[in-house]
Design a protein around this motif. Sequence first.
Motif, mmCIF file in Angstrom:
data_model
loop_
_atom_site.group_PDB
_atom_site.id
_atom_site.type_symbol
_atom_site.label_atom_id
_atom_site.label_comp_id
_atom_site.label_asym_id
_atom_site.label_seq_id
_atom_site.Cartn_x
_atom_site.Cartn_y
_atom_site.Cartn_z
ATOM 1 N N SER A 17 -15.794 -0.750 2.364
ATOM 2 C CA SER A 17 -14.538 -0.287 2.949
ATOM 3 C C SER A 17 -13.337 -0.591 2.067
ATOM 4 O O SER A 17 -12.357 0.148 2.068
ATOM 5 C CB SER A 17 -14.324 -0.929 4.320
ATOM 6 N N PHE A 18 -13.405 -1.707 1.342
ATOM 7 C CA PHE A 18 -12.257 -2.147 0.553
ATOM 8 C C PHE A 18 -12.664 -2.427 -0.883
ATOM 9 O O PHE A 18 -13.803 -2.756 -1.167
ATOM 10 C CB PHE A 18 -11.662 -3.424 1.166
ATOM 11 N N ASP A 19 -11.711 -2.318 -1.778
ATOM 12 C CA ASP A 19 -11.928 -2.675 -3.176
ATOM 13 C C ASP A 19 -11.632 -4.163 -3.355
ATOM 14 O O ASP A 19 -10.578 -4.650 -2.925
ATOM 15 C CB ASP A 19 -11.004 -1.866 -4.095
ATOM 16 N N GLY A 20 -12.556 -4.884 -3.989
ATOM 17 C CA GLY A 20 -12.350 -6.296 -4.259
ATOM 18 C C GLY A 20 -12.590 -7.187 -3.053
ATOM 19 O O GLY A 20 -12.946 -6.726 -1.974
ATOM 20 N N ALA A 21 -12.375 -8.484 -3.261
ATOM 21 C CA ALA A 21 -12.551 -9.464 -2.190
ATOM 22 C C ALA A 21 -11.374 -9.382 -1.224
ATOM 23 O O ALA A 21 -10.223 -9.220 -1.637
ATOM 24 C CB ALA A 21 -12.644 -10.863 -2.777
ATOM 25 N N ILE A 22 -11.686 -9.488 0.055
ATOM 26 C CA ILE A 22 -10.664 -9.380 1.091
ATOM 27 C C ILE A 22 -10.643 -10.662 1.912
ATOM 28 O O ILE A 22 -11.675 -11.151 2.337
ATOM 29 C CB ILE A 22 -10.955 -8.184 2.034
ATOM 30 N N ARG A 23 -9.462 -11.162 2.129
ATOM 31 C CA ARG A 23 -9.282 -12.332 2.997
ATOM 32 C C ARG A 23 -8.276 -11.972 4.069
ATOM 33 O O ARG A 23 -7.284 -11.310 3.793
ATOM 34 C CB ARG A 23 -8.774 -13.516 2.196
ATOM 35 N N ASP A 24 -8.544 -12.402 5.282
ATOM 36 C CA ASP A 24 -7.623 -12.242 6.403
ATOM 37 C C ASP A 24 -7.246 -10.770 6.644
ATOM 38 O O ASP A 24 -6.072 -10.434 6.787
ATOM 39 C CB ASP A 24 -6.376 -13.096 6.166
ATOM 40 N N ILE A 25 -8.239 -9.911 6.656
ATOM 41 C CA ILE A 25 -7.984 -8.478 6.835
ATOM 42 C C ILE A 25 -7.421 -8.163 8.216
ATOM 43 O O ILE A 25 -6.679 -7.210 8.388
ATOM 44 C CB ILE A 25 -9.273 -7.652 6.551
ATOM 45 N N ALA A 26 -7.722 -8.986 9.207
ATOM 46 C CA ALA A 26 -7.260 -8.734 10.568
ATOM 47 C C ALA A 26 -5.742 -8.779 10.684
ATOM 48 O O ALA A 26 -5.163 -8.077 11.510
ATOM 49 C CB ALA A 26 -7.891 -9.726 11.536
ATOM 50 N N THR A 27 -5.088 -9.574 9.867
ATOM 51 C CA THR A 27 -3.628 -9.661 9.954
ATOM 52 C C THR A 27 -2.928 -8.796 8.910
ATOM 53 O O THR A 27 -1.702 -8.771 8.856
ATOM 54 C CB THR A 27 -3.166 -11.130 9.792
ATOM 55 N N THR A 28 -3.693 -8.081 8.081
ATOM 56 C CA THR A 28 -3.107 -7.174 7.095
ATOM 57 C C THR A 28 -2.938 -5.805 7.731
ATOM 58 O O THR A 28 -3.882 -5.249 8.283
ATOM 59 C CB THR A 28 -4.014 -7.060 5.856
ATOM 60 N N LEU A 29 -1.726 -5.276 7.684
ATOM 61 C CA LEU A 29 -1.470 -3.962 8.273
ATOM 62 C C LEU A 29 -2.332 -2.911 7.575
ATOM 63 O O LEU A 29 -2.560 -2.992 6.357
ATOM 64 C CB LEU A 29 -0.001 -3.597 8.128
ATOM 65 N N PRO A 30 -2.815 -1.912 8.322
ATOM 66 C CA PRO A 30 -3.692 -0.898 7.717
ATOM 67 C C PRO A 30 -3.118 -0.248 6.464
ATOM 68 O O PRO A 30 -3.829 0.002 5.507
ATOM 69 C CB PRO A 30 -3.880 0.120 8.835
ATOM 70 N N GLU A 31 -1.831 0.029 6.449
ATOM 71 C CA GLU A 31 -1.241 0.693 5.294
ATOM 72 C C GLU A 31 -1.146 -0.214 4.064
ATOM 73 O O GLU A 31 -0.914 0.248 2.957
ATOM 74 C CB GLU A 31 0.137 1.273 5.633
ATOM 75 N N ASP A 32 -1.344 -1.531 4.255
ATOM 76 C CA ASP A 32 -1.304 -2.468 3.139
ATOM 77 C C ASP A 32 -2.693 -2.880 2.653
ATOM 78 O O ASP A 32 -2.815 -3.684 1.728
ATOM 79 C CB ASP A 32 -0.530 -3.737 3.544
ATOM 80 N N ARG A 33 -3.750 -2.371 3.250
ATOM 81 C CA ARG A 33 -5.116 -2.758 2.875
ATOM 82 C C ARG A 33 -5.583 -1.990 1.644
ATOM 83 O O ARG A 33 -5.272 -0.815 1.483
ATOM 84 C CB ARG A 33 -6.061 -2.492 4.049
ATOM 85 N N PRO A 34 -6.374 -2.633 0.766
ATOM 86 C CA PRO A 34 -6.869 -1.960 -0.449
ATOM 87 C C PRO A 34 -8.138 -1.143 -0.163
ATOM 88 O O PRO A 34 -9.239 -1.523 -0.525
ATOM 89 C CB PRO A 34 -7.166 -3.137 -1.387
ATOM 90 N N TYR A 35 -7.988 0.002 0.487
ATOM 91 C CA TYR A 35 -9.141 0.831 0.849
ATOM 92 C C TYR A 35 -9.827 1.396 -0.389
ATOM 93 O O TYR A 35 -9.175 1.776 -1.357
ATOM 94 C CB TYR A 35 -8.704 1.990 1.749
ATOM 95 N N SER A 36 -11.153 1.470 -0.337
ATOM 96 C CA SER A 36 -11.898 2.072 -1.440
ATOM 97 C C SER A 36 -11.866 3.591 -1.292
ATOM 98 O O SER A 36 -11.523 4.120 -0.234
ATOM 99 C CB SER A 36 -13.337 1.566 -1.441
ATOM 100 N N GLN A 37 -12.250 4.279 -2.355
ATOM 101 C CA GLN A 37 -12.261 5.739 -2.331
ATOM 102 C C GLN A 37 -13.297 6.299 -1.363
ATOM 103 O O GLN A 37 -13.189 7.435 -0.934
ATOM 104 C CB GLN A 37 -12.506 6.277 -3.735
#
Length: 137
Positions: A17-37
């Motif tokens: 779903s995301f590019d790279g390692a993700i921490r604390d995704i629940a508090t990251t707004l959707p528009e700020d998340r590093p979504y993969s292609q």
Amino acid sequence: MEKKGWDGFEIGAMLRSFDGAIRDIATTLPEDRPYSQSNSFTASVADWRIEKPLFNKDYCIDCQFCWVYCPDMSIISRDKKMVGIDFDHCKGCGICVEVCPTNPKSLLMFPEQKEEEVALAEWPQKEKKADTVVEED
């Protein structure tokens, strides 16, 4: 990553779903998340929707039913309050309208071409309860 269509992936391929390692995704707004292609968040389905849900905040009780049941996470909620609809990812299924408990509903389906101001003007009004008078003998 090479961009592939839905039929370009090998059977059993894992799509992150995301590019790279993700921490604390629940508090990251959707528009700020590093979504993969390969994530559907990067694709819009708005071009094939024929009806869209519109939101009338005057009737909303912030129950979050629409947010919980939306299969596309198209309901935008901040601090447990409905603030809008992500029309890039809403496919117009109407589930949000079906689960809305208010009367009249705070979400209604309208034709895709209808302007929001026109739809809000056509919104059903709350029915006023008739005052009942109890006569005593």
